[in-house]
Design a protein around this motif. Sequence first.
Motif, PDB file in Angstrom:
ATOM      1  N   ASP A   1    -104.072  29.646  97.427  1.00  0.00           N
ATOM      2  CA  ASP A   1    -103.267  29.097  96.199  1.00  0.00           C
ATOM      3  C   ASP A   1    -103.382  28.384  97.058  1.00  0.00           C
ATOM      4  O   ASP A   1    -101.879  27.803  97.502  1.00  0.00           O
ATOM      5  CB  ASP A   1    -102.733  30.017  95.844  1.00  0.00           C
ATOM      6  CG  ASP A   1    -102.445  29.967  94.079  1.00  0.00           C
ATOM      7  OD1 ASP A   1    -102.311  28.553  93.854  1.00  0.00           O
ATOM      8  OD2 ASP A   1    -102.864  30.752  93.567  1.00  0.00           O
ATOM      9  N   ASP A   2    -102.638  26.713  96.051  1.00  0.00           N
ATOM     10  CA  ASP A   2    -102.005  25.559  96.125  1.00  0.00           C
ATOM     11  C   ASP A   2    -100.835  25.407  95.544  1.00  0.00           C
ATOM     12  O   ASP A   2    -100.190  24.667  95.817  1.00  0.00           O
ATOM     13  CB  ASP A   2    -103.260  24.219  95.520  1.00  0.00           C
ATOM     14  CG  ASP A   2    -103.329  24.812  94.609  1.00  0.00           C
ATOM     15  OD1 ASP A   2    -104.022  25.510  93.861  1.00  0.00           O
ATOM     16  OD2 ASP A   2    -103.552  23.095  93.881  1.00  0.00           O
TER      17      ASP A   2
ATOM     18  N   ASP B   1    -103.237  26.930 101.852  1.00  0.00           N
ATOM     19  CA  ASP B   1    -103.072  26.052 100.833  1.00  0.00           C
ATOM     20  C   ASP B   1    -104.793  25.219  99.955  1.00  0.00           C
ATOM     21  O   ASP B   1    -104.022  24.369  99.172  1.00  0.00           O
ATOM     22  CB  ASP B   1    -101.797  24.906 100.416  1.00  0.00           C
ATOM     23  CG  ASP B   1    -102.105  23.808 101.815  1.00  0.00           C
ATOM     24  OD1 ASP B   1    -103.233  24.028 102.792  1.00  0.00           O
ATOM     25  OD2 ASP B   1    -100.987  23.506 101.721  1.00  0.00           O
ATOM     26  N   SER B   2    -105.691  25.231 100.787  1.00  0.00           N
ATOM     27  CA  SER B   2    -106.607  24.792 100.356  1.00  0.00           C
ATOM     28  C   SER B   2    -108.230  25.792 100.842  1.00  0.00           C
ATOM     29  O   SER B   2    -107.561  26.271 101.498  1.00  0.00           O
ATOM     30  CB  SER B   2    -106.259  23.718 101.014  1.00  0.00           C
ATOM     31  OG  SER B   2    -106.496  23.632 102.361  1.00  0.00           O
TER      32      SER B   2
ATOM     33  N   PRO C   1     -97.083  26.545  95.597  1.00  0.00           N
ATOM     34  CA  PRO C   1     -96.897  27.194  95.386  1.00  0.00           C
ATOM     35  C   PRO C   1     -95.590  28.337  95.567  1.00  0.00           C
ATOM     36  O   PRO C   1     -95.114  29.582  95.563  1.00  0.00           O
ATOM     37  CB  PRO C   1     -95.527  26.431  96.666  1.00  0.00           C
ATOM     38  CG  PRO C   1     -96.235  25.097  95.975  1.00  0.00           C
ATOM     39  CD  PRO C   1     -96.888  26.020  95.253  1.00  0.00           C
TER      40      PRO C   1
ATOM     41  N   HIS D   1    -100.908  32.450 103.909  1.00  0.00           N
ATOM     42  CA  HIS D   1    -100.990  31.629 103.185  1.00  0.00           C
ATOM     43  C   HIS D   1    -101.855  30.271 103.924  1.00  0.00           C
ATOM     44  O   HIS D   1    -101.762  29.900 104.894  1.00  0.00           O
ATOM     45  CB  HIS D   1     -99.838  31.100 102.664  1.00  0.00           C
ATOM     46  CG  HIS D   1    -100.196  30.341 101.620  1.00  0.00           C
ATOM     47  ND1 HIS D   1     -99.027  28.740 101.983  1.00  0.00           N
ATOM     48  CD2 HIS D   1    -100.541  30.195 100.363  1.00  0.00           C
ATOM     49  CE1 HIS D   1    -100.125  28.269 100.649  1.00  0.00           C
ATOM     50  NE2 HIS D   1    -100.657  28.820  99.807  1.00  0.00           N
TER      51      HIS D   1
END
Length: 134
Positions: free
Chosen positions: A12-13, A38-39, A15, A36
Amino acid sequence: MRHPGRKLLIVDDDPNEVFFLRHAFAGSAEELEIRHADSGEAALAEIPRFNPDLVLLDLNMPGMDGHDVLGRIRRDEVMRGVPTLIFSSSENEDDVRRSYRAHANAYVVKPRSSDGYRELADSITRFWYETARL
Protein backbone atom coordinates in the motif's frame (compact mmCIF):
# COMPACT_ATOMS: atom_id res chain seq x y z
CA MET A 1 -3.79 -21.96 17.96
CA ARG A 2 -0.98 -19.59 16.99
CA HIS A 3 1.66 -20.58 14.46
CA PRO A 4 5.11 -19.05 14.86
CA GLY A 5 6.93 -17.65 11.89
CA ARG A 6 3.92 -16.42 9.92
CA LYS A 7 4.64 -13.63 7.42
CA LEU A 8 2.39 -10.91 6.00
CA LEU A 9 3.28 -8.46 3.23
CA ILE A 10 1.25 -5.27 3.08
CA VAL A 11 1.37 -3.53 -0.30
CA ASP A 12 0.00 0.00 0.00
CA ASP A 13 1.31 3.46 -0.87
CA ASP A 14 -0.60 5.14 1.99
CA PRO A 15 1.46 5.21 5.23
CA ASN A 16 -1.72 5.75 7.28
CA GLU A 17 -3.21 2.48 6.00
CA VAL A 18 0.00 0.66 6.83
CA PHE A 19 0.01 2.16 10.34
CA PHE A 20 -3.60 1.09 10.99
CA LEU A 21 -2.94 -2.43 9.67
CA ARG A 22 0.25 -2.91 11.66
CA HIS A 23 -1.49 -1.73 14.81
CA ALA A 24 -4.53 -3.95 14.20
CA PHE A 25 -2.46 -7.07 13.48
CA ALA A 26 -0.24 -6.44 16.51
CA GLY A 27 -3.29 -6.99 18.68
CA SER A 28 -4.58 -10.04 16.86
CA ALA A 29 -1.64 -12.15 15.77
CA GLU A 30 1.28 -13.23 17.89
CA GLU A 31 4.54 -13.87 16.09
CA LEU A 32 3.39 -12.38 12.79
CA GLU A 33 6.21 -10.75 10.87
CA ILE A 34 4.88 -7.86 8.82
CA ARG A 35 6.71 -6.17 5.98
CA HIS A 36 5.57 -3.33 3.81
CA ALA A 37 6.03 -2.50 0.14
CA ASP A 38 4.94 0.98 -0.93
CA SER A 39 4.57 0.24 -4.65
CA GLY A 40 3.77 -2.57 -7.01
CA GLU A 41 7.36 -2.73 -8.17
CA ALA A 42 8.60 -2.98 -4.58
CA ALA A 43 6.07 -5.75 -3.88
CA LEU A 44 7.23 -7.83 -6.84
CA ALA A 45 10.82 -7.54 -5.61
CA GLU A 46 9.91 -8.29 -1.97
CA ILE A 47 7.69 -11.35 -2.42
CA PRO A 48 10.47 -13.73 -3.56
CA ARG A 49 12.85 -12.43 -0.85
CA PHE A 50 10.39 -12.39 2.04
CA ASN A 51 8.30 -15.41 1.00
CA PRO A 52 5.12 -14.20 2.73
CA ASP A 53 2.29 -16.51 3.72
CA LEU A 54 -0.19 -13.83 2.68
CA VAL A 55 -0.21 -10.57 0.70
CA LEU A 56 -2.63 -7.69 1.32
CA LEU A 57 -2.59 -5.74 -1.94
CA ASP A 58 -4.04 -2.27 -2.47
CA LEU A 59 -5.58 -1.69 -5.89
CA ASN A 60 -5.13 2.03 -6.27
CA MET A 61 -1.44 2.88 -6.30
CA PRO A 62 0.52 5.16 -8.60
CA GLY A 63 2.55 3.48 -11.31
CA MET A 64 1.85 -0.23 -11.29
CA ASP A 65 -1.59 -0.65 -9.74
CA GLY A 66 -2.86 -3.64 -7.80
CA HIS A 67 -4.47 -5.27 -10.84
CA ASP A 68 -1.12 -5.21 -12.64
CA VAL A 69 0.69 -6.57 -9.59
CA LEU A 70 -1.83 -9.37 -9.13
CA GLY A 71 -1.47 -10.33 -12.78
CA ARG A 72 2.32 -10.49 -12.46
CA ILE A 73 2.08 -12.54 -9.25
CA ARG A 74 -0.21 -15.09 -10.88
CA ARG A 75 1.98 -15.42 -13.99
CA ASP A 76 5.19 -15.96 -12.02
CA GLU A 77 6.22 -19.54 -11.18
CA VAL A 78 7.66 -18.57 -7.76
CA MET A 79 4.93 -16.15 -6.62
CA ARG A 80 1.73 -17.59 -8.09
CA GLY A 81 0.88 -19.74 -5.07
CA VAL A 82 1.03 -16.91 -2.53
CA PRO A 83 -2.49 -16.14 -1.27
CA THR A 84 -3.22 -12.57 -2.29
CA LEU A 85 -6.09 -10.53 -0.86
CA ILE A 86 -7.10 -7.34 -2.60
CA PHE A 87 -7.42 -4.64 0.05
CA SER A 88 -9.13 -1.61 -1.44
CA SER A 89 -11.32 1.36 -0.66
CA SER A 90 -13.20 0.62 -3.91
CA GLU A 91 -16.58 -1.04 -3.60
CA ASN A 92 -16.97 -0.96 -7.38
CA GLU A 93 -18.35 -4.30 -8.64
CA ASP A 94 -16.09 -4.11 -11.72
CA ASP A 95 -13.01 -3.96 -9.46
CA VAL A 96 -14.29 -6.93 -7.47
CA ARG A 97 -15.05 -9.01 -10.57
CA ARG A 98 -11.77 -8.07 -12.25
CA SER A 99 -9.84 -9.07 -9.11
CA TYR A 100 -11.47 -12.48 -8.88
CA ARG A 101 -11.04 -13.08 -12.61
CA ALA A 102 -7.31 -12.40 -12.06
CA HIS A 103 -7.35 -15.07 -9.29
CA ALA A 104 -7.34 -12.93 -6.15
CA ASN A 105 -8.01 -15.15 -3.15
CA ALA A 106 -10.33 -12.56 -1.61
CA TYR A 107 -11.47 -8.97 -2.03
CA VAL A 108 -11.68 -6.92 1.17
CA VAL A 109 -12.97 -3.35 1.42
CA LYS A 110 -10.86 -1.13 3.68
CA PRO A 111 -12.52 -0.44 7.02
CA ARG A 112 -13.63 3.04 7.99
CA SER A 113 -12.73 2.87 11.69
CA SER A 114 -10.01 1.59 13.99
CA ASP A 115 -12.49 -0.99 15.32
CA GLY A 116 -13.05 -2.10 11.74
CA TYR A 117 -9.30 -2.60 11.26
CA ARG A 118 -9.12 -4.71 14.42
CA GLU A 119 -12.09 -6.81 13.32
CA LEU A 120 -10.54 -7.27 9.88
CA ALA A 121 -7.16 -8.27 11.33
CA ASP A 122 -8.87 -10.75 13.66
CA SER A 123 -10.87 -12.24 10.77
CA ILE A 124 -7.83 -12.54 8.52
CA THR A 125 -5.78 -14.05 11.33
CA ARG A 126 -8.46 -16.55 12.26
CA PHE A 127 -9.09 -17.71 8.71
CA TRP A 128 -5.74 -17.42 6.92
CA TYR A 129 -3.39 -18.22 9.79
CA GLU A 130 -5.46 -20.47 12.04
CA THR A 131 -8.05 -22.22 9.88
CA ALA A 132 -6.71 -22.44 6.33
CA ARG A 133 -3.72 -24.62 5.52
CA LEU A 134 -1.04 -22.45 3.95
